[in-house]
Write a protein that holds these residues in place. Structure first.
Motif, short mmCIF file in Angstrom:
data_model
loop_
_atom_site.label_atom_id
_atom_site.label_comp_id
_atom_site.label_asym_id
_atom_site.label_seq_id
_atom_site.Cartn_x
_atom_site.Cartn_y
_atom_site.Cartn_z
N ILE A 36 1.20 -1.12 0.18
CA ILE A 36 -0.11 -0.40 0.26
C ILE A 36 0.60 1.36 0.12
CG2 ILE A 36 -1.70 1.53 1.24
CD1 ILE A 36 -2.86 -1.47 1.91
N VAL A 37 1.61 0.83 1.00
CA VAL A 37 2.52 2.34 1.40
C VAL A 37 3.61 2.76 -0.27
CG1 VAL A 37 4.98 2.81 2.61
CG2 VAL A 37 2.74 2.04 3.27
N LEU A 38 4.20 1.98 -0.84
CA LEU A 38 4.44 1.85 -2.24
C LEU A 38 3.80 2.16 -3.27
CD1 LEU A 38 7.88 1.27 -3.38
CD2 LEU A 38 6.18 -1.72 -3.79
N TRP A 39 2.98 2.06 -3.57
CA TRP A 39 1.68 2.55 -4.27
C TRP A 39 1.21 3.31 -3.94
CZ3 TRP A 39 1.05 0.34 -9.22
CH2 TRP A 39 1.62 -1.14 -9.21
N ALA A 40 1.07 4.10 -3.11
CA ALA A 40 1.46 5.72 -2.53
C ALA A 40 2.21 6.32 -2.92
CB ALA A 40 1.10 5.51 -0.93
N VAL A 41 3.52 6.03 -2.91
CA VAL A 41 4.78 6.52 -2.54
C VAL A 41 5.04 6.80 -4.15
CG1 VAL A 41 7.62 6.79 -2.57
CG2 VAL A 41 6.23 6.11 -0.72
N GLY A 43 2.70 6.72 -6.50
CA GLY A 43 1.83 7.81 -7.78
C GLY A 43 1.68 9.06 -6.97
N LEU A 44 2.89 9.79 -5.94
CA LEU A 44 2.27 11.11 -5.49
C LEU A 44 3.38 11.30 -5.97
CD1 LEU A 44 2.04 10.08 -1.58
CD2 LEU A 44 1.11 11.64 -3.51
N ALA A 45 5.10 10.20 -6.11
CA ALA A 45 6.07 10.88 -7.19
C ALA A 45 5.70 10.92 -8.94
CB ALA A 45 7.51 9.64 -7.04
N LEU A 46 4.89 10.14 -9.28
CA LEU A 46 4.54 10.80 -10.46
C LEU A 46 3.67 11.68 -10.81
CD1 LEU A 46 3.43 7.47 -11.55
CD2 LEU A 46 5.77 8.79 -12.36
N GLY A 59 -0.73 8.68 -19.69
CA GLY A 59 -1.76 8.82 -18.61
C GLY A 59 -1.93 8.18 -17.23
N ASP A 60 -2.17 7.15 -17.94
CA ASP A 60 -2.74 5.48 -16.86
C ASP A 60 -2.18 5.28 -15.78
OD1 ASP A 60 -4.76 5.66 -18.50
OD2 ASP A 60 -3.98 3.61 -20.27
N TRP A 61 -0.82 5.81 -15.58
CA TRP A 61 -0.17 5.10 -14.35
C TRP A 61 -0.44 5.71 -13.78
CZ3 TRP A 61 5.78 5.42 -16.28
CH2 TRP A 61 6.20 5.22 -17.58
#
Length: 92
Positions: A36-41, A43-46, A59-61
């Motif tokens: 969960i944390v990895l997906w959030a990080v 996503g926030l980095a992108l 854009g789907d990333w």
């Protein structure tokens, strides 16, 4: 006389059996939280690059990161139940 690759014990003695390794059964909740944390990080980095991602057809990333983050919560619930069953099975 056929030759064997394994050395034979002297005088017909039986070699002791190899120790059997126990299966790994680690707690799974930390793996679910880590995902969960990895997906959030990611996503926030992108997030600052969303215009560039859209311009290049990626854009789907951000949606993929959001989906991974959100699907992590049902996975976390399953892993909490799994770990509870594991503790019960091990008698802890």
């Amino acid at each position: 006389m056929p030759t064997s690759e394994e050395p034979q014990p002297p005088d017909g003695a039986q070699a002791p059996p190899a120790p059997r390794l126990a299966a790994l059964d680690p707690p799974m909740v930390p793996f679910a939280i880590g995902g969960i944390v990895l997906w959030a990080v990611v996503g926030l980095a992108l997030l600052p690059f969303r215009d560039t991602l859209e311009a290049n057809g990626h854009g789907d990333w951000l949606a993929i990161c959001l989906a991974g983050f959100l699907w992590g919560f049902p996975g976390l619930a399953v892993m909490i139940k799994h770990d509870a069953n594991r503790r019960h099975r091990l008698g802890r």
